[in-house]
Design a protein around this motif. Structure first.
Motif, mmCIF file in Angstrom:
data_model
loop_
_atom_site.group_PDB
_atom_site.id
_atom_site.type_symbol
_atom_site.label_atom_id
_atom_site.label_comp_id
_atom_site.label_asym_id
_atom_site.label_seq_id
_atom_site.Cartn_x
_atom_site.Cartn_y
_atom_site.Cartn_z
ATOM 1 N N GLU A 1 0.877 -1.163 0.000
ATOM 2 C CA GLU A 1 0.000 0.000 0.000
ATOM 3 C C GLU A 1 0.911 1.209 0.000
ATOM 4 O O GLU A 1 2.004 1.168 0.542
ATOM 5 N N SER A 2 0.442 2.324 -0.585
ATOM 6 C CA SER A 2 1.254 3.512 -0.397
ATOM 7 C C SER A 2 0.958 4.045 0.998
ATOM 8 O O SER A 2 -0.137 4.471 1.285
ATOM 9 N N LEU A 3 1.948 3.942 1.851
ATOM 10 C CA LEU A 3 1.789 4.365 3.238
ATOM 11 C C LEU A 3 1.869 5.874 3.339
ATOM 12 O O LEU A 3 2.624 6.513 2.623
ATOM 13 N N GLN A 4 1.100 6.437 4.263
ATOM 14 C CA GLN A 4 1.132 7.877 4.442
ATOM 15 C C GLN A 4 1.416 8.233 5.885
ATOM 16 O O GLN A 4 1.035 7.520 6.786
ATOM 17 N N ALA A 5 2.088 9.338 6.054
ATOM 18 C CA ALA A 5 2.264 9.879 7.395
ATOM 19 C C ALA A 5 2.414 11.390 7.265
ATOM 20 O O ALA A 5 2.876 11.893 6.246
ATOM 21 N N GLU A 6 1.985 12.089 8.297
ATOM 22 C CA GLU A 6 2.167 13.535 8.267
ATOM 23 C C GLU A 6 3.480 13.888 8.940
ATOM 24 O O GLU A 6 3.803 13.368 10.001
ATOM 25 N N ILE A 7 4.258 14.745 8.280
ATOM 26 C CA ILE A 7 5.467 15.231 8.923
ATOM 27 C C ILE A 7 5.435 16.756 8.933
ATOM 28 O O ILE A 7 4.674 17.385 8.194
ATOM 29 N N GLU A 8 6.237 17.324 9.805
ATOM 30 C CA GLU A 8 6.262 18.772 9.970
ATOM 31 C C GLU A 8 7.555 19.308 9.351
ATOM 32 O O GLU A 8 8.642 18.930 9.778
ATOM 33 N N LEU A 9 7.425 20.140 8.311
ATOM 34 C CA LEU A 9 8.622 20.745 7.726
ATOM 35 C C LEU A 9 8.708 22.199 8.176
ATOM 36 O O LEU A 9 7.695 22.830 8.439
ATOM 37 N N ARG A 10 9.929 22.742 8.222
ATOM 38 C CA ARG A 10 10.141 24.023 8.881
ATOM 39 C C ARG A 10 9.352 25.171 8.252
ATOM 40 O O ARG A 10 8.649 25.889 8.956
ATOM 41 N N THR A 11 9.424 25.319 6.936
ATOM 42 C CA THR A 11 8.691 26.440 6.330
ATOM 43 C C THR A 11 7.346 26.020 5.747
ATOM 44 O O THR A 11 6.377 26.761 5.811
ATOM 45 N N VAL A 12 7.277 24.831 5.168
ATOM 46 C CA VAL A 12 6.029 24.411 4.526
ATOM 47 C C VAL A 12 4.994 23.987 5.566
ATOM 48 O O VAL A 12 3.794 24.116 5.344
ATOM 49 N N GLY A 13 5.455 23.498 6.695
ATOM 50 C CA GLY A 13 4.532 23.059 7.744
ATOM 51 C C GLY A 13 4.087 21.631 7.525
ATOM 52 O O GLY A 13 4.859 20.800 7.038
ATOM 53 N N GLN A 14 2.813 21.359 7.860
ATOM 54 C CA GLN A 14 2.275 20.001 7.746
ATOM 55 C C GLN A 14 2.383 19.495 6.311
ATOM 56 O O GLN A 14 1.955 20.174 5.370
ATOM 57 N N THR A 15 2.940 18.325 6.158
ATOM 58 C CA THR A 15 3.122 17.742 4.839
ATOM 59 C C THR A 15 2.809 16.257 4.925
ATOM 60 O O THR A 15 3.096 15.622 5.936
ATOM 61 N N ILE A 16 2.220 15.739 3.841
ATOM 62 C CA ILE A 16 1.957 14.305 3.819
ATOM 63 C C ILE A 16 3.104 13.608 3.101
ATOM 64 O O ILE A 16 3.428 13.936 1.961
ATOM 65 N N LEU A 17 3.707 12.652 3.789
ATOM 66 C CA LEU A 17 4.786 11.871 3.196
ATOM 67 C C LEU A 17 4.216 10.516 2.789
ATOM 68 O O LEU A 17 3.582 9.838 3.593
ATOM 69 N N VAL A 18 4.409 10.157 1.517
ATOM 70 C CA VAL A 18 3.841 8.912 1.005
ATOM 71 C C VAL A 18 4.960 7.977 0.565
ATOM 72 O O VAL A 18 5.827 8.365 -0.207
ATOM 73 N N ASP A 19 4.935 6.751 1.071
ATOM 74 C CA ASP A 19 5.906 5.744 0.662
ATOM 75 C C ASP A 19 5.263 4.871 -0.408
ATOM 76 O O ASP A 19 4.343 4.114 -0.134
ATOM 77 N N LEU A 20 5.731 4.995 -1.661
ATOM 78 C CA LEU A 20 5.131 4.222 -2.747
ATOM 79 C C LEU A 20 5.822 2.865 -2.876
ATOM 80 O O LEU A 20 7.004 2.740 -2.571
#
Lengths: 661, 91
Positions: A39-58
């Motif tokens: 499955e493409s796994l998802q998790a939210e990570i916090e980046l310094r300027t962009v803020g909340q971002t969804i990281l997807v492992d394909l």
């Protein structure tokens, strides 16, 4: 507004998932199989300027032209992202020792027109100073930003998130509605409807893709000439010497059997210490809760200590075993051994209509059939994949462990052979082996019976050996345990509550009166659960089961691990709670129970063996049925699976009981 | 030893091989994506008993495949210098 996304793409074995785990820790909900991202796994990570971002492992793929279901998932996500116009960054994770081959995927993704970043991973295996030149080359020649990291050892992770942040904020600012390019449009025409369409793709399309691939590699080789790759000559990975033994036709199989034996020994013998510990804690907590609640509300006390606590305890107690099992699977995968087992076994598995790649889901089936069924997606042949799915539930999953562990005590005495192999551990291994044999025989039947066509092949990268030292070692098992406690926990709590209601009340007893203590709790036999079990008894009497086991069969139809909890509830409910000796453990209570109207123990040898065989074969798992339905996209296969496994379980139990009487 | 040609499943082990061409089949695209391109060098590093499956070293990594798949790859070997089909001018 939807959050910006980062897709991690790359070849299998490039270390994508390791990077994903390193960046997200335990913060994502589902877990993929060790070594197979399905499955493409998802998790939210916090980046310094962009803020909340969804990281997807394909899932890993070698190109954007998919051949298997997992590859299709990855390709589809990328092509779709190209036409959506959301702020997106594609990160291509590259095994630095294998740059050549990754360039094909990089060049294809480049044409999607998305923001891009290359991460040169596994840099422990590459002389580092030379990597600077390669990074420079990417920037000058390919116009792609690149950087170096080693996700396994956690080196360069800060730089990675910083680069992600930078690329993504550029992408956010330049985000315009993307028109799908020509490339994405033609991809959609061939693959947009899924993989089935691709099988009927015309020779012309295939020839076009071949010509394109040759052309791409020609251009790649041309530009790689200026890349200082030779300066990064891979340091020798671990020597492949073990392959002489591990891939030997006889030695390899012997080693594999030994590894499996060690695994089951660990599951049964070593896990018993933490399991006893958890059991004692639950007992202690239950007793304390009873003392606190009893004076205030007997009904509530009864519900909590006899309904809820045994259920929860039944789940928690096999967390250590699940942890160990996944630890083993991760060890096998990370070290590079799993791929060798696939390679070694392909010849034999092909004969029974499966594929070398079936070995990963099959071993995973020892943990849980549900993710294992999804892990079949990297098998290209539909027929081989379907056969694998159909026989997977015969691999004894971890939910059967507590059932086996509880019942084996009645069938086999404690004791050791040669001082190290516990008799009960060997019996456990025998049960697993029985499942495997049944799976092999069923696969043979499927081979001749399933009429599905399609190409069958086995191409698998055999990675270099490496020491399994990454954080995956504890993260992956831990995440599975959390998943299990949450997922199975819900089911078991609901079922045990339901069971408590059914067992505490009966026809002819007014619920309100029982609850307020005006009327006594009915004996189990007169309760709704008892009535249900009695109704079932004629059908299961020939197998050596009575109505109480019948209740457990009904409740564990949804999930077999409920068996132990049900036994705990039944034997917790029966008898006067104030009676001396009622604090006995479940095992002792079950031992004391007798077949109605005789002195014969209910859990006698013949009945216990029969029950063990039943649980080894029967498909008592709603989640598996649902997973098969989802992966085969029809009700036909899950129903066939349910029917043949139920019939197998019933007949085998019948044979065992009648024969050993 | 003179220059010889044959399909990959019949080729000798531990000898540098050069891919001449790939048969037109549903496998060829996949093989090429995995690095088995005309002009690429490879070597058979392991053969299971009965010759199936086999493991080849191509593009600096090891690929396991069935002999049926290997049969789609036509290779040459021998003591004449291997001609690099990508860059004929190089050799």
């Amino acid at each position: 507004m939807s959050l910006p996304r980062i897709f991690l793409a790359g070849n299998p074995n490039s270390g994508k998932s390791t990077l994903f785990n390193a960046l997200t820790g335990l913060h994502h909900k589902t877990a993929n199989f060790p070594g197979v991202t399905v499955e493409s796994l998802q998790a939210e990570i916090e980046l310094r300027t962009v803020g909340q971002t969804i990281l997807v492992d394909l899932p890993g793929t070698y190109s954007l032209y998919p051949q298997s279901q997992d590859e299709w998932v990855a390709c589809q996500a990328l092509v779709q992202a190209a036409s959506e116009g959301l702020p997106t960054l594609v990160v291509v994770v590259v095994d630095a020792a294998n740059l050549n081959r990754s360039m094909l995927l990089i060049s294809q993704i480049q044409e999607l027109g998305l923001a891009m970043q290359v991460v040169l991973n596994k840099c422990d295996r590459v002389a580092s100073p030379g990597m600077k030149g390669v990074v420079q080359w990417f920037e000058n020649e390919m116009k792609i930003k690149a950087l170096v990291c080693d996700a396994r050892k956690g080196l360069g992770l800060k730089e990675v998130s910083k680069a992600f942040d930078q690329r993504l904020s550029e992408a956010v600012h330049s985000a315009a509605s993307n028109e799908p390019g020509n490339w994405a449009t033609s991809w959609n025409q061939v693959f947009g409807q899924g993989l089935e369409a691709q099988n009927t793709a015309s020779d012309a399309v295939r020839a076009r893709h071949s010509a394109e691939t040759i052309d791409r590699y020609r251009r790649i080789n041309q530009s790689l000439k200026t890349c200082p790759l030779h300066e990064t000559k891979a340091k020798a990975a671990l020597p492949n010497g073990p392959d002489r033994v591990l891939l030997h036709p006889v030695g390899g199989i012997l080693v594999f059997v030994a590894v499996m034996a060690l695994m089951f020994q660990a599951l049964f013998a070593w896990a018993s210490y933490p399991m006893d510990f958890i059991e004692n804690i639950m007992l202690w907590a239950g007793e304390n809760l009873r003392q606190i609640l009893e004076p205030h509300s007997p009904a509530l006390s009864h519900l909590v200590t006899k309904g809820l606590m045994p259920g929860i305890g039944g789940v928690l107690v096999f967390v250590p075993q699940i942890f160990l099992l996944f630890l083993f699977l991760v060890l096998l995968e990370e070290s590079g051994y799993m791929a060798r087992v696939s390679y070694l076994m392909d010849r034999n598995l092909k004969r029974i209509g499966l594929n070398g790649k079936s070995i990963v889901p099959m071993l995973g089936g020892f943990a849980c059939a549900v993710p294992a069924i999804a892990a079949t997606r990297n098998i290209v042949s539909w027929k081989e994949r379907l056969s694998t799915i159909m026989v997977l539930p015969l691999m004894s999953c971890s939910a059967r462990l507590p059932v086996y562990a509880l019942l084996i005590q009645f069938a086999v005495p404690e004791g050791y052979i040669l001082g190290i192999f516990s008799l009960q551990g060997l019996t456990m291994m025998g049960l697993y082996l029985m499942g495997v044999v049944a799976a092999v025989l069923s696969a043979l039947v499927m081979k001749f019976w399933i009429r599905e066509k399609g190409p069958s092949y086995f191409m698998l990268e055999i990675p270099a050996y490496q020491w399994p030292v990454s954080r995956n070692l504890w993260q992956v098992p831990l995440r599975y345990c959390l998943n299990f406690v949450q997922g199975a926990g819900k089911v078991i709590v609901i079922v045990s509550l339901l069971l408590w209601v059914l067992a505490s009340f009966g026809p002819g007893h007014k619920i309100t009166e029982t609850l307020t203590g005006k009327a006594p709790t009915p004996a189990l036999e007169q309760s709704y659960a008892g009535v249900l079990g009695k109704a079932l008894e004629p059908a299961i009497r020939p197998l050596g089961f009575d109505w109480k086991i019948g209740i457990a069969l009904v409740t564990s139809f949804a999930a077999r691990e409920v068996f132990v909890g049900t036994m705990a509830t039944i034997y917790g409910l029966e008898g006067d709670p104030n009676e001396e000796g009622n604090q006995l453990r479940l095992k002792e209570r079950m031992q004391k129970d007798t077949v109605e109207g005789s002195k014969e123990p209910l859990f006698n040898r013949a009945a216990v063996w029969s029950l063990l065989v039943f649980y080894a074969f029967a498909l008592q798992c709603m989640s598996t049925v649902a997973a098969t339905r989802q992966e085969t996209r029809s009700w036909k296969w899950p129903l066939i699976q349910l029917f043949y496994l139920s019939a197998l379980a019933y007949l085998a139990s019948l044979a065992v009981y009648q024969w050993s009487l | 030893m003179p220059q010889r040609e044959g399909s990959l499943d019949q080729a000798p082990m531990g000898v540098p091989l050069l891919i001449v061409r790939l048969d037109e089949s549903d496998l060829s695209l996949k093989l090429m994506e995995m690095g088995c391109l005309p002009g690429e060098k490879l070597e058979i590093v392991h053969r299971a008993s009965g010759g199936d499956p086999l493991a080849i070293k191509v593009m600096e990594y090891v690929l396991g495949l069935r002999s049926r798949e290997a049969a789609a790859v036509w290779v040459s070997w021998g003591d004449t210098p291997l001609r690099n089909l990508w860059n004929p001018q190089e050799s």
